[in-house]
Design a protein around this motif. Structure first.
Motif, mmCIF file in Angstrom:
data_model
loop_
_atom_site.group_PDB
_atom_site.id
_atom_site.type_symbol
_atom_site.label_atom_id
_atom_site.label_comp_id
_atom_site.label_asym_id
_atom_site.label_seq_id
_atom_site.Cartn_x
_atom_site.Cartn_y
_atom_site.Cartn_z
ATOM 1 N N SER A 101 0.823 -1.211 0.000
ATOM 2 C CA SER A 101 0.000 0.000 0.000
ATOM 3 C C SER A 101 0.856 1.259 0.000
ATOM 4 C CB SER A 101 -0.934 0.007 1.215
ATOM 5 O OG SER A 101 -0.195 -0.065 2.420
ATOM 6 N N GLU A 102 1.967 1.232 0.724
ATOM 7 C CA GLU A 102 2.858 2.393 0.766
ATOM 8 C C GLU A 102 3.534 2.608 -0.585
ATOM 9 O OE1 GLU A 102 4.859 2.810 5.014
ATOM 10 O OE2 GLU A 102 4.986 0.738 4.297
ATOM 11 N N LYS A 103 4.012 1.509 -1.179
ATOM 12 C CA LYS A 103 4.662 1.622 -2.490
ATOM 13 C C LYS A 103 3.671 2.100 -3.552
ATOM 14 C CE LYS A 103 8.394 -1.758 -2.007
ATOM 15 N NZ LYS A 103 8.996 -3.013 -2.533
ATOM 16 N N ALA A 104 2.462 1.556 -3.496
ATOM 17 C CA ALA A 104 1.455 1.934 -4.486
ATOM 18 C C ALA A 104 1.103 3.410 -4.357
ATOM 19 C CB ALA A 104 0.206 1.076 -4.317
ATOM 20 N N ALA A 105 0.947 3.887 -3.132
ATOM 21 C CA ALA A 105 0.617 5.293 -2.919
ATOM 22 C C ALA A 105 1.767 6.191 -3.362
ATOM 23 C CB ALA A 105 0.290 5.534 -1.448
ATOM 24 N N ALA A 106 2.995 5.774 -3.054
ATOM 25 C CA ALA A 106 4.158 6.557 -3.456
ATOM 26 C C ALA A 106 4.249 6.630 -4.973
ATOM 27 C CB ALA A 106 5.431 5.936 -2.874
ATOM 28 N N PHE A 107 4.002 5.511 -5.637
ATOM 29 C CA PHE A 107 4.083 5.475 -7.096
ATOM 30 C C PHE A 107 3.022 6.373 -7.716
ATOM 31 C CE2 PHE A 107 3.062 3.397 -11.213
ATOM 32 C CZ PHE A 107 4.286 3.632 -11.832
ATOM 33 N N ARG A 108 1.819 6.303 -7.216
ATOM 34 C CA ARG A 108 0.737 7.142 -7.738
ATOM 35 C C ARG A 108 1.095 8.622 -7.599
ATOM 36 N NH1 ARG A 108 -4.343 6.004 -8.931
ATOM 37 N NH2 ARG A 108 -4.072 3.905 -8.093
ATOM 38 N N GLY A 109 1.699 8.975 -6.481
ATOM 39 C CA GLY A 109 2.042 10.365 -6.233
ATOM 40 C C GLY A 109 3.134 10.921 -7.127
ATOM 41 N N LEU A 110 3.838 10.044 -7.821
ATOM 42 C CA LEU A 110 4.911 10.486 -8.710
ATOM 43 C C LEU A 110 4.399 11.012 -10.045
ATOM 44 C CD1 LEU A 110 7.442 7.560 -8.095
ATOM 45 C CD2 LEU A 110 7.641 9.916 -7.262
ATOM 46 N N HIS A 111 3.120 10.794 -10.316
ATOM 47 C CA HIS A 111 2.538 11.218 -11.590
ATOM 48 C C HIS A 111 1.957 12.621 -11.447
ATOM 49 C CE1 HIS A 111 2.753 6.864 -11.941
ATOM 50 N NE2 HIS A 111 2.660 7.004 -13.253
ATOM 51 N N ALA A 112 2.724 13.616 -11.840
ATOM 52 C CA ALA A 112 2.295 15.008 -11.717
ATOM 53 C C ALA A 112 2.394 15.694 -13.075
ATOM 54 C CB ALA A 112 3.158 15.743 -10.694
ATOM 55 N N LYS A 113 1.293 16.245 -13.531
ATOM 56 C CA LYS A 113 1.270 16.949 -14.814
ATOM 57 C C LYS A 113 2.260 18.105 -14.780
ATOM 58 C CE LYS A 113 -1.942 19.183 -18.023
ATOM 59 N NZ LYS A 113 -3.366 19.504 -18.297
ATOM 60 N N GLY A 114 3.171 18.104 -15.738
ATOM 61 C CA GLY A 114 4.159 19.162 -15.820
ATOM 62 C C GLY A 114 5.421 18.898 -15.023
ATOM 63 N N ASP A 115 5.418 17.848 -14.205
ATOM 64 C CA ASP A 115 6.608 17.442 -13.443
ATOM 65 C C ASP A 115 6.722 15.924 -13.562
ATOM 66 O OD1 ASP A 115 8.783 17.337 -11.767
ATOM 67 O OD2 ASP A 115 7.606 17.510 -9.915
ATOM 68 N N PRO A 116 7.068 15.451 -14.757
ATOM 69 C CA PRO A 116 6.910 14.027 -15.065
ATOM 70 C C PRO A 116 7.855 13.085 -14.334
ATOM 71 C CG PRO A 116 8.019 15.160 -16.862
ATOM 72 C CD PRO A 116 7.554 16.211 -15.908
ATOM 73 N N LEU A 117 7.332 11.904 -14.055
ATOM 74 C CA LEU A 117 8.129 10.780 -13.599
ATOM 75 C C LEU A 117 8.906 10.262 -14.813
ATOM 76 C CD1 LEU A 117 8.880 8.338 -11.745
ATOM 77 C CD2 LEU A 117 6.704 7.304 -12.462
ATOM 78 N N VAL A 118 10.206 10.182 -14.705
ATOM 79 C CA VAL A 118 11.046 9.735 -15.819
ATOM 80 C C VAL A 118 11.529 8.317 -15.535
ATOM 81 C CG1 VAL A 118 13.101 10.174 -17.201
ATOM 82 C CG2 VAL A 118 11.757 12.098 -16.308
ATOM 83 N N GLN A 126 -8.104 15.472 -22.133
ATOM 84 C CA GLN A 126 -8.650 14.434 -21.255
ATOM 85 C C GLN A 126 -7.937 14.531 -19.899
ATOM 86 O OE1 GLN A 126 -6.625 11.392 -20.433
ATOM 87 N NE2 GLN A 126 -5.056 12.845 -21.120
ATOM 88 N N GLU A 127 -8.461 13.827 -18.899
ATOM 89 C CA GLU A 127 -8.033 14.070 -17.520
ATOM 90 C C GLU A 127 -6.929 13.146 -17.009
ATOM 91 O OE1 GLU A 127 -9.026 16.640 -15.736
ATOM 92 O OE2 GLU A 127 -10.194 17.271 -17.476
ATOM 93 N N LEU A 128 -6.679 12.025 -17.648
ATOM 94 C CA LEU A 128 -5.706 11.077 -17.117
ATOM 95 C C LEU A 128 -4.276 11.620 -17.240
ATOM 96 C CD1 LEU A 128 -6.985 7.653 -18.515
ATOM 97 C CD2 LEU A 128 -7.113 8.472 -16.152
ATOM 98 N N PRO A 129 -3.395 11.273 -16.276
ATOM 99 C CA PRO A 129 -1.978 11.585 -16.439
ATOM 100 C C PRO A 129 -1.446 10.935 -17.714
ATOM 101 C CG PRO A 129 -2.435 10.828 -14.200
ATOM 102 C CD PRO A 129 -3.675 10.569 -15.003
ATOM 103 N N VAL A 130 -0.710 11.686 -18.503
ATOM 104 C CA VAL A 130 -0.253 11.201 -19.807
ATOM 105 C C VAL A 130 1.181 10.692 -19.733
ATOM 106 C CG1 VAL A 130 0.273 11.870 -22.186
ATOM 107 C CG2 VAL A 130 -1.826 12.701 -21.073
#
Length: 247
Positions: free
Chosen positions: A4-21, A201-205
């Motif tokens: 649950s911690e890893k999943a939440a951390a991963f989700r939080g890395l997806h920020a529009k304009g500050d991409p997870l690379v 559309q609304e999803l992180p790209v």
């Protein structure tokens, strides 16, 4: 960290304009190298994973081997792991969901799930692919990150870009309603079109960056939330070892 911690951390890395690379990896060793370099998450690439095992892409690598590699990768690093699971190694929503559960049990907190008909032609109808996504969501709950991949720009590259954009946006919206957390659009490589898609559309790209064609800063400005490098890292690594071995 627990799932649950890893999943939440991963989700939080997806920020529009500050991409997870993400520099896509193919085994436990490459995963550890990327994590040790400071990556906040690691992602497999199906092409590279298959090639490293001596197989072609497109689910030619047996699912048992794909799950084995996923488990080895997850066991080698502390950061969240997301796996390119292609078409889920099945057609029906029920079967895809069963396989997705096995992937989560292997240690993944997320998956890429594509709408290309693996081993066939074209894309799954929107309604069918949405049903497959909905089944995965129902089986795995809200924490697991479903990165829905649409190959509109791969399979329809002879059509006008405007037509492909309409199709891609429609699929993104349908997949979001079915429970997808992100939308991956490989083959979309024009910065202006990427910005248009991000705003439609609304999803992180998630986009795939090959080489240095599109600077990360430019993709961030377009609104991208995630950048993958596909088979690039594997190809570069194999080229380097080949060059070193050539005497």
């Amino acid at each position: 960290m627990e799932f649950s911690e890893k999943a939440a951390a991963f989700r939080g890395l997806h920020a529009k304009g500050d991409p997870l690379v993400l520099h896509n990896i193919w085994d436990a060793g490459s995963a550890k190298a990327v994590a040790d370099a400071g990556a906040s998450a690691v992602a497999t690439g199906s092409w590279a994973v298959a090639a490293a095992q001596g197989f072609a892409d497109g689910e030619a690598l047996p699912m048992a081997d794909a799950l084995r590699v996923a488990g080895q990768v997850a066991g080698a690093v502390e950061v969240p792991v997301t796996v390119d699971f292609e078409g889920g190694y099945a057609l029906t929503p029920t079967e895809v969901a069963v396989n997705a559960v096995l992937l989560r049990e292997a240690g993944a907190v997320g998956m890429n799930f594509e709408d290309r008909v693996v081993g066939g032609e074209g894309l799954h109808p929107v309604r069918d692919q949405a049903a497959r996504i909905a089944a995965i969501r129902a089986a795995l709950g809200p924490a697991f990150f479903i990165n829905a991949r649409t190959d509109v720009f791969f399979c329809g590259d002879t059509a006008p870009a405007a037509d492909l954009m309409v199709q891609a946006v429609a699929r993104a919206k349908a997949y979001a309603e079915a429970g997808a957390d992100g939308i991956f659009v490989p083959g979309l490589a024009d910065a202006d079109l990427i910005a248009q898609f991000c705003g439609a559309q609304e999803l992180p790209v998630n986009v795939m960056r090959m080489g240095d064609a599109l600077p990360i800063e430019k993709l961030a400005k377009a609104g991208v939330a995630r950048i993958s490098h596909g088979p690039g890292p594997y190809i570069a690594a194999m080229k380097a070892i080949g060059a070193a071995a050539a005497v």
